[in-house]
Design a protein around this motif. Structure first.
Motif, PDB file in Angstrom:
ATOM      1  N   PHE A 100      54.204  58.848  29.933  1.00 17.63           N
ATOM      2  CA  PHE A 100      54.072  58.018  28.749  1.00 17.63           C
ATOM      3  C   PHE A 100      52.611  58.084  28.305  1.00 17.63           C
ATOM      4  N   PRO A 101      52.313  57.789  27.040  1.00 20.77           N
ATOM      5  CA  PRO A 101      50.926  57.883  26.589  1.00 20.77           C
ATOM      6  C   PRO A 101      50.099  56.707  27.102  1.00 20.77           C
ATOM      7  N   VAL A 102      48.825  56.975  27.380  1.00 22.44           N
ATOM      8  CA  VAL A 102      47.881  55.939  27.771  1.00 22.44           C
ATOM      9  C   VAL A 102      46.689  56.057  26.830  1.00 22.44           C
ATOM     10  N   PHE A 103      46.425  54.998  26.094  1.00 22.87           N
ATOM     11  CA  PHE A 103      45.319  55.016  25.138  1.00 22.87           C
ATOM     12  C   PHE A 103      44.297  53.977  25.555  1.00 22.87           C
ATOM     13  N   SER A 104      43.046  54.179  25.133  1.00 23.60           N
ATOM     14  CA  SER A 104      42.055  53.146  25.414  1.00 23.60           C
ATOM     15  C   SER A 104      41.631  52.501  24.102  1.00 23.60           C
ATOM     16  N   LEU A 105      41.424  51.194  24.154  1.00 30.30           N
ATOM     17  CA  LEU A 105      40.991  50.451  22.976  1.00 30.30           C
ATOM     18  C   LEU A 105      39.652  49.808  23.288  1.00 30.30           C
ATOM     19  N   LYS A 106      38.842  49.624  22.249  1.00 26.02           N
ATOM     20  CA  LYS A 106      37.582  48.929  22.499  1.00 26.02           C
ATOM     21  C   LYS A 106      37.802  47.436  22.331  1.00 26.02           C
ATOM     22  N   GLU A 107      36.837  46.647  22.765  1.00 24.66           N
ATOM     23  CA  GLU A 107      36.972  45.189  22.621  1.00 24.66           C
ATOM     24  C   GLU A 107      36.460  44.803  21.237  1.00 24.66           C
ATOM     25  N   ASP A 108      37.267  44.987  20.204  1.00 21.60           N
ATOM     26  CA  ASP A 108      36.756  44.697  18.860  1.00 21.60           C
ATOM     27  C   ASP A 108      37.849  44.012  18.042  1.00 21.60           C
ATOM     28  N   ASN A 109      37.679  43.979  16.729  1.00 19.26           N
ATOM     29  CA  ASN A 109      38.601  43.232  15.878  1.00 19.26           C
ATOM     30  C   ASN A 109      40.015  43.761  15.954  1.00 19.26           C
ATOM     31  N   GLU A 110      40.153  45.062  16.098  1.00 24.56           N
ATOM     32  CA  GLU A 110      41.507  45.626  16.157  1.00 24.56           C
ATOM     33  C   GLU A 110      42.257  45.082  17.350  1.00 24.56           C
ATOM     34  N   THR A 111      41.570  45.016  18.515  1.00 23.63           N
ATOM     35  CA  THR A 111      42.232  44.519  19.714  1.00 23.63           C
ATOM     36  C   THR A 111      42.564  43.041  19.553  1.00 23.63           C
ATOM     37  N   GLU A 112      41.674  42.287  18.920  1.00 25.26           N
ATOM     38  CA  GLU A 112      41.971  40.872  18.672  1.00 25.26           C
ATOM     39  C   GLU A 112      43.211  40.730  17.810  1.00 25.26           C
ATOM     40  N   PHE A 113      43.321  41.608  16.817  1.00 24.56           N
ATOM     41  CA  PHE A 113      44.475  41.577  15.928  1.00 24.56           C
ATOM     42  C   PHE A 113      45.758  41.830  16.701  1.00 24.56           C
ATOM     43  N   ILE A 114      45.687  42.795  17.630  1.00 26.07           N
ATOM     44  CA  ILE A 114      46.873  43.121  18.435  1.00 26.07           C
ATOM     45  C   ILE A 114      47.252  41.923  19.300  1.00 26.07           C
ATOM     46  N   LYS A 115      46.259  41.310  19.933  1.00 26.85           N
ATOM     47  CA  LYS A 115      46.578  40.161  20.792  1.00 26.85           C
ATOM     48  C   LYS A 115      47.123  39.003  19.981  1.00 26.85           C
ATOM     49  N   GLN A 116      46.612  38.823  18.785  1.00 30.73           N
ATOM     50  CA  GLN A 116      47.108  37.749  17.927  1.00 30.73           C
ATOM     51  C   GLN A 116      48.546  38.021  17.533  1.00 30.73           C
ATOM     52  N   CYS A 117      48.832  39.273  17.226  1.00 30.31           N
ATOM     53  CA  CYS A 117      50.199  39.656  16.864  1.00 30.31           C
ATOM     54  C   CYS A 117      51.136  39.366  18.021  1.00 30.31           C
ATOM     55  N   TYR A 118      50.667  39.669  19.256  1.00 29.23           N
ATOM     56  CA  TYR A 118      51.484  39.392  20.437  1.00 29.23           C
ATOM     57  C   TYR A 118      51.726  37.896  20.587  1.00 29.23           C
ATOM     58  N   LEU A 119      50.653  37.090  20.401  1.00 31.58           N
ATOM     59  CA  LEU A 119      50.813  35.649  20.582  1.00 31.58           C
ATOM     60  C   LEU A 119      51.730  35.052  19.523  1.00 31.58           C
ATOM     61  N   ASP A 120      51.694  35.615  18.320  1.00 36.75           N
ATOM     62  CA  ASP A 120      52.514  35.056  17.249  1.00 36.75           C
ATOM     63  C   ASP A 120      53.987  35.377  17.426  1.00 36.75           C
ATOM     64  N   HIS A 121      54.285  36.579  17.883  1.00 35.59           N
ATOM     65  CA  HIS A 121      55.681  37.007  17.842  1.00 35.59           C
ATOM     66  C   HIS A 121      56.331  37.201  19.195  1.00 35.59           C
ATOM     67  N   ASN A 122      55.548  37.646  20.197  1.00 34.84           N
ATOM     68  CA  ASN A 122      56.186  38.155  21.408  1.00 34.84           C
ATOM     69  C   ASN A 122      56.189  37.194  22.575  1.00 34.84           C
ATOM     70  N   ARG A 123      55.553  36.029  22.441  1.00 30.91           N
ATOM     71  CA  ARG A 123      55.478  35.155  23.598  1.00 30.91           C
ATOM     72  C   ARG A 123      56.823  34.527  23.897  1.00 30.91           C
ATOM     73  N   ALA A 124      57.186  34.495  25.163  1.00 31.73           N
ATOM     74  CA  ALA A 124      58.414  33.798  25.557  1.00 31.73           C
ATOM     75  C   ALA A 124      58.134  32.307  25.551  1.00 31.73           C
ATOM     76  N   VAL A 125      58.936  31.542  24.808  1.00 29.37           N
ATOM     77  CA  VAL A 125      58.706  30.093  24.693  1.00 29.37           C
ATOM     78  C   VAL A 125      59.578  29.369  25.718  1.00 29.37           C
ATOM     79  N   ASN A 126      58.946  28.738  26.701  1.00 29.05           N
ATOM     80  CA  ASN A 126      59.676  27.944  27.715  1.00 29.05           C
ATOM     81  C   ASN A 126      60.758  28.754  28.409  1.00 29.05           C
ATOM     82  N   GLY A 127      60.405  29.975  28.747  1.00 28.30           N
ATOM     83  CA  GLY A 127      61.349  30.756  29.532  1.00 28.30           C
ATOM     84  C   GLY A 127      62.439  31.437  28.745  1.00 28.30           C
ATOM     85  N   SER A 128      62.583  31.098  27.453  1.00 28.37           N
ATOM     86  CA  SER A 128      63.633  31.783  26.703  1.00 28.37           C
ATOM     87  C   SER A 128      63.060  33.061  26.098  1.00 28.37           C
ATOM     88  N   ALA A 129      63.947  33.988  25.829  1.00 23.89           N
ATOM     89  CA  ALA A 129      63.483  35.289  25.342  1.00 23.89           C
ATOM     90  C   ALA A 129      62.921  35.148  23.938  1.00 23.89           C
TER      91      ALA A 129
END
Lengths: 670, 110
Positions: A178-207
């Motif tokens: 599988f591909p492995v990429f490296s990201l720097k610690e900058d705005n793009e990475t913050e954007f990705i983490k924010q996107c994860y927190l907004d959409h992908n977090r499991a809320v109280n154990g539910s999917a």
């Protein structure tokens, strides 16, 4: 009633028409700009570095993506225990795992490698501060191509006595599908983490619910299996569109000597005895091309350049009996590409001297901490040289390739007695900070260039010892030895240029006009690469010329020197540079493994490393819908298609009934 | 070409031409290579003529040509399917031989 309606519509027709056209016109005007739908869906990630595939005689290493990219739902890994979400518990495989650098360890990567049908790819966030230690290289570098083998010193071979790189986790030499990429610690990475927190977090154990944030990585490599296969596929010209799939790693070695040699006369030279001073130029990291090699290689070759400069005057004033040849080898990380090629050229009479002409070899390895003992030695300098135990093998060094061909006396100078001191050997953290290269914060870049750091001072002392040792070894005048001193200003300028910013005034002055664009505000990359145009090679070539050669007024005599036209400095009161011609005995020789010259792609004696080719590499993130929704949309579309076909068929068969029946009432009304 | 409009002798000549693969004088050499396709055309096109239509004088010969074309076609299909399956399955393992037999080699997979 139908006719009344028609009459009504007919009367109000014009105003309705006007209204309709004006509404349509208004909509057209308001949406005139070219808004690509693609831009609204995908966010391109620009500061990424991929891991690419490398091949050798028997294996392939590195990473591969599928030809249309690998898409996965983003999951930011919090700890090693959290791995069970992407690997077993998570309901939306495959996952794209985002790792912090502290979690980029062998155990986590191996677990993901074993469950690679649930892992679409990995993105590693590389921070600005280094972890305590990290080395993705193997524990025993270049173990199969050194001098120790099962026939010669078997108890010393394969690191049976000394493990040189105990911190090595071997990740650089694993194969991932599988591909492995490296990201720097900058705005793009913050954007990705924010996107994860907004959409992908499991809320109280539910999917988490769709739509989810996903990432797609493209790094499809063309070469497979091993070097003989990819070189064979390179040569097949049968198809309409022959494609190259891989290239051998290699570049040029830089060499120069005190007394010049005629570049066209090769082979053994009678009564010629040469002391070789060697260092290596290259380094590598897990990701493609990002390699800074500060302690691993820069410390060594900067010291050798400083020693070469220190020897310039005394060797012109009182030349020693033996010649001194400075050699800088490229590609040593990958099974000694440069040194094996030079030894091969010497064995086959393709180099200016022969193996029999060599008196001894002095190699400079990793010398960061050589000055940690402040007791003064008899030489009056701040460190003590210790000879390790006789049963200690040589560390991985170019000298081993010379010894493989012929027994030659040699020394490797290093700051470690057994295992490496380098905590970041061959990793992307081996940078200026690893060499403790710190500048006071209020200096401008030009002032930083001139500031003599402590690291520079210690490397200057090492360079002085090396220069004196070389002069004595070459049979120079004993009384002049103590006059040899390396210049700390030159050392600190070189350290700045090689580890902080290569685009500084000194490097600009030293380079040729046509090469000035290789100088950038960041340090150069030390990966050997396949393009035969590596920046460190060129820099070392011109620096060696500047430090050992002489500025001349272009005279065209018997050319045993190479003439290099360099830019020069900008004098204070003008804008034009004072360019001049440097005469120096500095040459480049090809550093491509003899395996490719001989066509022995499965060779066990020579380096067979190649790098795969690829079409494009990119990364992007977007919101992805659930599979069920996609299937539903498709199903509805197909249903609409069939319904419309049915309706059309029905209408066409009953056309006479349908259309004549509407005409009848109309004629009946009149 | 509408078979219904042709007289029977011409239908027979056409069927024979497709069976033998002698569409043009100079194509006769290449006809052999394209025979499976020509035979397929023969079977499909003349099936109605040979087996469904009421009997006429030339029909017997047309029937034999169609039958023989059908047999040849089946044989070719069997041979080709076997070879293609074996090649696709084992090409990666054959290494060098597989590469030299291939016309285009896929990138990035063995």
């Amino acid at each position: 009633m139908c006719s009344n309606l028609v009459r009504c519509l007919g009367d109000g027709n014009t105003s309705l028409q006007k209204l309709a056209t004006s509404i349509v016109f208004f909509f057209c005007l308001s949406d005139v700009s070219c808004n690509s739908v693609e831009q609204k869906i995908y966010v391109e990630l620009n500061n990424t570095v991929p891991c690419v595939r490398l091949l050798n005689a028997t294996h392939q290493i590195g990473c591969q993506s599928s030809i249309s990219g690998d898409t996965g739902v983003i999951h930011v890994l919090e700890s090693e225990a959290d791995l069970e979400w992407p690997l077993s518990k998570g309901p939306n495989p495959p996952y794209m795992v985002l790792l912090e650098s502290s979690l980029f360890t062998r155990s986590i990567m191996m677990k993901m490698k074993n469950e690679s049908n649930r892992v679409a790819g990995v993105a590693v966030v590389v921070p600005n501060t280094s972890p305590p230690e990290f080395s993705p290289h193997t524990t025993c570098p270049n173990e199969n191509t050194g001098v120790y083998s099962d026939n010669y010193g078997p108890n010393l071979a394969h690191c049976n006595t000394t493990v040189w790189n105990p911190r090595g986790n071997g990740l650089s030499y694993e194969e991932f599908d599988f591909p492995v990429f490296s990201l720097k610690e900058d705005n793009e990475t913050e954007f990705i983490k924010q996107c994860y927190l907004d959409h992908n977090r499991a809320v109280n154990g539910s999917a988490p619910q769709y739509p989810l944030c996903a990432m797609q990585l493209f790094s499809h490599m063309h070469a497979v299996t091993n070097t003989p296969t990819c070189m064979r596929r390179n040569d097949i010209n049968f198809s309409i569109n022959p494609e190259m799939v891989c290239d051998p790693l290699g570049d040029y070695n830089v060499w120069g000597s005190i007394r010049p040699y005629n570049d066209t006369v090769f082979g053994h030279k009678e009564n010629e005895s040469v002391v070789i001073a060697a260092a290596r130029l290259d380094s590598r990291a897990f990701f493609w091309e990002v390699s800074t090699g500060a302690e691993g290689s820069v410390s060594g070759f900067v010291t050798l350049l400083a020693a070469a400069q220190a020897l310039r005057e005394v060797t012109h004033a009182a030349p020693p009996t033996r010649n001194i040849l400075f050699a800088f080898f490229q590609g040593e990380t990958f099974d000694y590409i440069g040194s094996s090629r030079m030894v091969y050229d010497m064995e086959n009479g393709k180099f200016v001297i022969d193996l029999d002409n060599i008196h001894s070899v002095l190699e400079i390895g990793q010398v960061k901490n050589l000055v940690n003992n402040l007791q003064s030695s008899t030489a009056g300098l701040g460190f003590l040289l210790v000879e390790p135990n006789v049963s200690q093998p040589l560390p991985p060094s170019s000298l081993q390739r010379f010894l493989r061909a012929q027994p030659i006396p040699g020394i490797v100078l290093a700051d470690h007695e057994s295992a490496f001191n380098n905590r970041y050997y061959e990793s992307f953290y081996d940078n200026a900070a690893n060499l403790n290269l710190t500048y006071p914060s209020d200096l401008s870049p030009e002032e930083q260039l001139e500031f003599v750091t402590d690291t520079a001072k210690s490397l200057t002392d090492v360079a002085t010892v090396v220069a004196r040792a070389l002069y004595k070894q070459a049979g120079g005048d004993e009384s002049l030895v103590n006059t040899i001193k390396a210049d700390p200003k030159i050392v600190t300028q070189m350290l700045y240029g090689f580890l902080v910013s290569s685009n500084n005034s000194w490097f600009q002055a030293v380079m040729a006009p046509e090469l000035k664009n290789i100088l950038k505000p960041s340090p150069p990359e030390y990966y050997v690469g396949v393009a035969m145009s590596s920046t460190p090679t060129r820099l070392v070539q011109y620096l060696l010329a500047n430090l050992t050669g002489a500025a001349t007024n272009l005279t065209q005599s018997q050319c045993m020197y190479s003439y290099l036209w360099v830019q020069g400095i900008v004098p204070p009161n003008s804008t034009e540079r004072d360019s001049f011609c440097v005469r120096a005995s500095v040459r480049l020789t090809k550093a491509v493994s003899p395996a490719f010259e001989l066509g022995e792609y499965a060779s066990k004696d020579y380096s067979t490393w190649t790098e795969s080719r690829w079409k494009f590499i990119k990364a992007r993130i977007f919101l992805v819908a659930s599979r069920d929704l996609e299937m539903l949309t498709l199903g509805v579309g197909v249903a609409v298609l069939f319904t419309s076909l049915l309706v059309t068929y029905f209408i066409s068969t009953k056309a006479d009934v349908l259309f004549s029946s509407t005409r009848e009432p109309a004629s009946a009304a009149y | 070409m509408n078979l219904e409009r042709l007289p029977n002798e011409e239908k027979l000549t056409l069927c024979r031409k497709y069976y033998l693969g002698k569409l043009q004088m100079y194509v006769c050499v290449w006809g052999f290579a394209f025979l499976p396709f020509l035979w397929l055309v023969n079977v499909v096109w003349f099936f109605k003529e040979a087996f469904v239509k009421p009997t006429y004088t030339e029909q017997l010969q047309i029937k034999t040509y169609v039958k023989r074309s059908g047999l040849g076609l089946l044989l070719w299909v069997a041979v080709l399917t076997t070879w293609i399956t074996i090649f696709q399955h084992f090409r990666a393992e054959w290494g060098e031989v597989g590469d030299y037999l291939s016309f285009t080699i896929p990138l990035g997979i063995p």
